[in-house]
Design an enzyme around this catalytic site. Sequence first.
Site, PDB file in Angstrom:
ATOM      1  N   LYS A   9     -29.847 -14.627  12.352  1.00 33.44           N
ATOM      2  CA  LYS A   9     -30.157 -13.325  11.759  1.00 33.44           C
ATOM      3  C   LYS A   9     -31.418 -12.691  12.375  1.00 33.44           C
ATOM      4  O   LYS A   9     -32.199 -13.377  13.058  1.00 33.44           O
ATOM      5  CB  LYS A   9     -30.298 -13.497  10.241  1.00 33.44           C
ATOM      6  CG  LYS A   9     -29.007 -13.952   9.545  1.00 33.44           C
ATOM      7  CD  LYS A   9     -29.211 -14.076   8.029  1.00 33.44           C
ATOM      8  CE  LYS A   9     -27.945 -14.502   7.296  1.00 33.44           C
ATOM      9  NZ  LYS A   9     -28.141 -14.545   5.818  1.00 33.44           N
ATOM     10  N   TYR A  49     -19.896  -8.590   5.204  1.00 33.10           N
ATOM     11  CA  TYR A  49     -20.358  -9.016   3.868  1.00 33.10           C
ATOM     12  C   TYR A  49     -19.552  -8.376   2.741  1.00 33.10           C
ATOM     13  O   TYR A  49     -20.068  -8.224   1.633  1.00 33.10           O
ATOM     14  CB  TYR A  49     -21.845  -8.694   3.709  1.00 33.10           C
ATOM     15  CG  TYR A  49     -22.771  -9.701   4.376  1.00 33.10           C
ATOM     16  CD1 TYR A  49     -22.683 -11.072   4.095  1.00 33.10           C
ATOM     17  CD2 TYR A  49     -23.752  -9.282   5.268  1.00 33.10           C
ATOM     18  CE1 TYR A  49     -23.537 -11.990   4.695  1.00 33.10           C
ATOM     19  CE2 TYR A  49     -24.617 -10.201   5.868  1.00 33.10           C
ATOM     20  CZ  TYR A  49     -24.498 -11.562   5.569  1.00 33.10           C
ATOM     21  OH  TYR A  49     -25.353 -12.472   6.154  1.00 33.10           O
ATOM     22  N   ASN A 110     -33.283 -15.685   5.472  1.00 31.24           N
ATOM     23  CA  ASN A 110     -32.934 -17.111   5.513  1.00 31.24           C
ATOM     24  C   ASN A 110     -32.288 -17.535   6.831  1.00 31.24           C
ATOM     25  O   ASN A 110     -31.590 -18.533   6.907  1.00 31.24           O
ATOM     26  CB  ASN A 110     -32.074 -17.485   4.297  1.00 31.24           C
ATOM     27  CG  ASN A 110     -30.714 -16.830   4.301  1.00 31.24           C
ATOM     28  OD1 ASN A 110     -30.382 -16.072   5.218  1.00 31.24           O
ATOM     29  ND2 ASN A 110     -29.902 -17.114   3.306  1.00 31.24           N
ATOM     30  N   HIS A 113     -26.375 -17.441   9.207  1.00 32.95           N
ATOM     31  CA  HIS A 113     -25.131 -17.321   8.458  1.00 32.95           C
ATOM     32  C   HIS A 113     -24.146 -18.309   9.049  1.00 32.95           C
ATOM     33  O   HIS A 113     -24.086 -18.463  10.273  1.00 32.95           O
ATOM     34  CB  HIS A 113     -24.549 -15.906   8.591  1.00 32.95           C
ATOM     35  CG  HIS A 113     -23.118 -15.827   8.126  1.00 32.95           C
ATOM     36  ND1 HIS A 113     -22.787 -15.642   6.806  1.00 32.95           N
ATOM     37  CD2 HIS A 113     -21.942 -15.973   8.798  1.00 32.95           C
ATOM     38  CE1 HIS A 113     -21.457 -15.657   6.697  1.00 32.95           C
ATOM     39  NE2 HIS A 113     -20.926 -15.858   7.884  1.00 32.95           N
ATOM     40  N   GLU A 124     -14.190 -13.543  10.079  1.00 31.46           N
ATOM     41  CA  GLU A 124     -15.511 -13.181  10.613  1.00 31.46           C
ATOM     42  C   GLU A 124     -15.559 -13.249  12.143  1.00 31.46           C
ATOM     43  O   GLU A 124     -16.199 -12.406  12.777  1.00 31.46           O
ATOM     44  CB  GLU A 124     -16.572 -14.100   9.995  1.00 31.46           C
ATOM     45  CG  GLU A 124     -16.737 -13.883   8.491  1.00 31.46           C
ATOM     46  CD  GLU A 124     -17.601 -14.931   7.815  1.00 31.46           C
ATOM     47  OE1 GLU A 124     -17.770 -14.844   6.583  1.00 31.46           O
ATOM     48  OE2 GLU A 124     -18.112 -15.850   8.499  1.00 31.46           O
TER      49      GLU A 124
HETATM   50  N1  LIG Z   1     -29.704 -13.880  -5.109  1.00 32.62           N
HETATM   51  C1  LIG Z   1     -29.876 -13.374  -3.887  1.00 32.62           C
HETATM   52  N2  LIG Z   1     -30.927 -12.558  -3.612  1.00 32.62           N
HETATM   53  C2  LIG Z   1     -31.119 -12.043  -2.391  1.00 32.62           C
HETATM   54  N3  LIG Z   1     -30.289 -12.291  -1.326  1.00 32.62           N
HETATM   55  C3  LIG Z   1     -29.250 -13.091  -1.546  1.00 32.62           C
HETATM   56  C4  LIG Z   1     -28.975 -13.670  -2.838  1.00 32.62           C
HETATM   57  N4  LIG Z   1     -27.856 -14.427  -2.732  1.00 32.62           N
HETATM   58  C5  LIG Z   1     -27.466 -14.306  -1.438  1.00 32.62           C
HETATM   59  N5  LIG Z   1     -28.277 -13.509  -0.746  1.00 32.62           N
HETATM   60  C6  LIG Z   1     -28.171 -13.138   0.681  1.00 32.62           C
HETATM   61  O1  LIG Z   1     -26.807 -12.880   0.974  1.00 32.62           O
HETATM   62  C7  LIG Z   1     -26.347 -13.796   1.962  1.00 32.62           C
HETATM   63  C8  LIG Z   1     -24.905 -14.136   1.670  1.00 32.62           C
HETATM   64  O2  LIG Z   1     -24.843 -14.802   0.420  1.00 32.62           O
HETATM   65  P1  LIG Z   1     -23.959 -16.126   0.254  1.00 32.62           P
HETATM   66  O3  LIG Z   1     -22.696 -15.975   1.009  1.00 32.62           O
HETATM   67  O4  LIG Z   1     -23.887 -16.389  -1.210  1.00 32.62           O
HETATM   68  O5  LIG Z   1     -24.896 -17.262   0.901  1.00 32.62           O
HETATM   69  P2  LIG Z   1     -24.724 -18.101   2.248  1.00 32.62           P
HETATM   70  O6  LIG Z   1     -25.346 -17.291   3.368  1.00 32.62           O
HETATM   71  O7  LIG Z   1     -25.498 -19.363   1.991  1.00 32.62           O
HETATM   72  O8  LIG Z   1     -23.253 -18.330   2.449  1.00 32.62           O
HETATM   73  C9  LIG Z   1     -27.318 -14.968   1.887  1.00 32.62           C
HETATM   74  O9  LIG Z   1     -27.405 -15.700   3.091  1.00 32.62           O
HETATM   75  C10 LIG Z   1     -28.619 -14.283   1.559  1.00 32.62           C
HETATM   76  O10 LIG Z   1     -29.229 -13.749   2.743  1.00 32.62           O
HETATM   77 MG   LIG Z   2     -21.698 -16.911   2.556  1.00 32.65          MG
END
Ligand SMILES: Nc1ncnc2c1ncn2[C@@H]1O[C@H](COP(=O)(O)OP(=O)(O)O)[C@@H](O)[C@H]1O
Ligand SMILES: [Mg+2]
Length: 137
Positions: A9, A49, A110, A113, A124
């Site tokens: 990212k 997303y 974070n 992805h 994707e």
């Molecule tokens: N509660 C939250 N607050 C802020 N950003 C979030 C939250 N939950 C998820 N995200 C963001 O959205 C992305 C996609 O969410 P998700 O698919 O649930 O997680 P992952 O990336 O671990 O698969 C996450 O990587 C994170 O950057």
């Molecule tokens: Mg995800």
Amino acid sequence: MEQTLVLIKPDAVERGLVGKIINRFEEKGLKIVAMKMEHISREVAEAHYREHRGKPFYRELVDFITSGPLVAMVLQGPGAIETVRRIMGDTAGTTPGTIRGDWAEGVTRNLVHGSDSPASAAREIAIFFGQGEGITR
Ligand SMILES: Nc1ncnc2c1ncn2[C@@H]1O[C@H](COP(=O)(O)OP(=O)(O)O)[C@@H](O)[C@H]1O
Ligand SMILES: [Mg+2]
């Protein structure tokens, strides 16, 4: 053999962590079968997303993922989807020894992805890579 989509990212590109992140995947034996750097549009971000549309963090997520260039790649190996998810760590970055656990600044920033299922991976990969971009489908 399984393939999965990984995004390094914009925060990772900004912070100069691209090489270290790729190393973790390569050292585990995952093979890079396609890779490019791209500053994605809101349209691409919203397609990628789409499952999160309507959630409280959706706007911030789309703003963030379009804030600068990212690195998209397809990684391949036996069980690649699960292996990538384990190397990444949980969403909030609470697991030491994982990419997010060691380096993430927060739940939005974070770093990485990884697709969460074979269906997501296929969907994707098709968003980021066209036919003839190095992937055998
Ligand atoms: N509660 C939250 N607050 C802020 N950003 C979030 C939250 N939950 C998820 N995200 C963001 O959205 C992305 C996609 O969410 P998700 O698919 O649930 O997680 P992952 O990336 O671990 O698969 C996450 O990587 C994170 O950057
Ligand atoms: Mg995800």
